[in-house]
Design an enzyme around this catalytic site. Structure first.
Site, PDB file in Angstrom:
ATOM      1  N   ALA A 100      18.018  61.414   9.311  1.00 37.30           N
ATOM      2  CA  ALA A 100      18.893  61.543   9.861  1.00 37.30           C
ATOM      3  C   ALA A 100      20.480  61.435   8.847  1.00 37.30           C
ATOM      4  O   ALA A 100      20.288  60.748   8.514  1.00 37.30           O
ATOM      5  CB  ALA A 100      18.951  60.631  11.212  1.00 37.30           C
ATOM      6  N   SER A 101      21.301  62.517   9.771  1.00 34.16           N
ATOM      7  CA  SER A 101      22.498  61.767   8.545  1.00 34.16           C
ATOM      8  C   SER A 101      23.292  60.675   8.525  1.00 34.16           C
ATOM      9  O   SER A 101      23.789  60.803   7.515  1.00 34.16           O
ATOM     10  CB  SER A 101      23.677  63.592   8.689  1.00 34.16           C
ATOM     11  OG  SER A 101      22.635  64.977   8.992  1.00 34.16           O
ATOM     12  N   THR A 102      23.279  60.334   9.861  1.00 31.48           N
ATOM     13  CA  THR A 102      24.256  59.122   9.590  1.00 31.48           C
ATOM     14  C   THR A 102      23.047  58.005  10.558  1.00 31.48           C
ATOM     15  O   THR A 102      22.298  58.594  11.132  1.00 31.48           O
ATOM     16  CB  THR A 102      25.064  59.509  11.415  1.00 31.48           C
ATOM     17  OG1 THR A 102      24.672  59.655  12.366  1.00 31.48           O
ATOM     18  CG2 THR A 102      26.497  60.755  10.340  1.00 31.48           C
ATOM     19  N   GLN A 126      22.996  58.890  14.300  1.00 34.06           N
ATOM     20  CA  GLN A 126      21.971  59.844  14.887  1.00 34.06           C
ATOM     21  C   GLN A 126      19.779  59.131  15.153  1.00 34.06           C
ATOM     22  O   GLN A 126      20.676  57.554  14.127  1.00 34.06           O
ATOM     23  CB  GLN A 126      21.783  60.280  13.967  1.00 34.06           C
ATOM     24  CG  GLN A 126      22.814  61.541  14.229  1.00 34.06           C
ATOM     25  CD  GLN A 126      22.618  62.415  13.404  1.00 34.06           C
ATOM     26  OE1 GLN A 126      22.260  63.012  11.865  1.00 34.06           O
ATOM     27  NE2 GLN A 126      23.566  64.023  13.606  1.00 34.06           N
TER      28      GLN A 126
END
Length: 239
Positions: free
Chosen positions: A39-41, A44
């Site tokens: 996940a990017s962050t 998320q």
């Protein structure tokens, strides 16, 4: 004490195939699937990806929450390293992810696929445009090359739009003028191969403008890659 065997029993064993223990199976017939989720962050959730991988029967899963801006993804590196180690023992290995965007986009994904191909490691995507299992020598690499071309075209169009907008406002482009799509493509490829910013800058050449023939500074390379990653992350979160 002497052990006696009857002739009939001995003949019977000679004419039958005894079952082979599981441990004696050919290593070449083994197939190991390793999962990866990203996940990017931190906000998320990985739940959808992890559930998908587990439902596909994947037992060993590497996961991380890390931005596409990150130059190094430790858990992906660990997954690939394990895949190489297992492949070296003679077993077939496939890296499995929920969707190809979890590995990267365009050139970055193509660069990773080239590394996996060189090691004889397969790829499997559980959903998305590239859904399915892909042999290292299969057509997926042609598809990834096409995605890379599309990504370069997108970057070129966005760069030209930015330049035109700046000219219309009467502003200079500044340091960005040393960058073109070829330089960006090469910088992304070198980053995927774990080169440092200084090493990347040392391998790039400015092809136009007053600084033609010179090398960009590491700071310019950093801005170049950061701008690309920001655009990619915005597109990823919007999809």
């Amino acid at each position: 004490m002497t052990t006696h065997e009857t002739p009939g029993a001995a003949a019977g064993f000679q004419g039958e195939l005894l079952p082979r223990p599981a441990a004696a199976a050919d290593e070449s017939s083994a197939h190991v699937r390793i999962g990866y989720a990203r996940a990017s962050t931190v906000r998320q959730s990985l739940d959808t990806q992890l559930d998908s991988l587990r439902a596909a029967g994947i037992g060993r899963i590497f996961s991380e929450k890390i931005s596409t801006r990150a130059l190094v993804r430790p858990e992906l590196d660990r997954a690939v390293a394990l895949a190489r180690e297992i492949r070296g023992s003679g077993a077939a290995v496939t890296l499995v992810v929920h969707e190809h965007k979890r590995l990267g986009r365009g050139i970055e994904l193509a660069a990773l696929a080239e590394q996996l191909k060189a090691a004889g490691i397969g790829l499997e995507f559980l959903t998305g445009e590239l859904q399915g299992s892909h042999d290292p020598s299969g057509v997926v690499f042609t598809v990834l090359a096409a995605l890379s071309a599309m990504e370069r075209e997108y970057i070129r169009d966005r760069t030209l739009e930015g330049h035109e907008s700046a000219r219309q406002r009467g502003k200079s482009i500044g340091g960005v003028s040393v960058v073109d799509e070829t330089m960006l493509s090469m910088a992304l490829h070198l980053r995927a191969s774990d080169y440092s910013l200084r090493d990347i800058a040392a391998r790039l050449v400015i092809t136009s403008g007053k600084k033609k023939g010179q090398r960009p500074s590491p700071a310019t390379v950093l801005r170049l890659l950061r701008d690309y990653d920001q655009r990619a992350e915005v597109a990823e979160n919007a999809s």
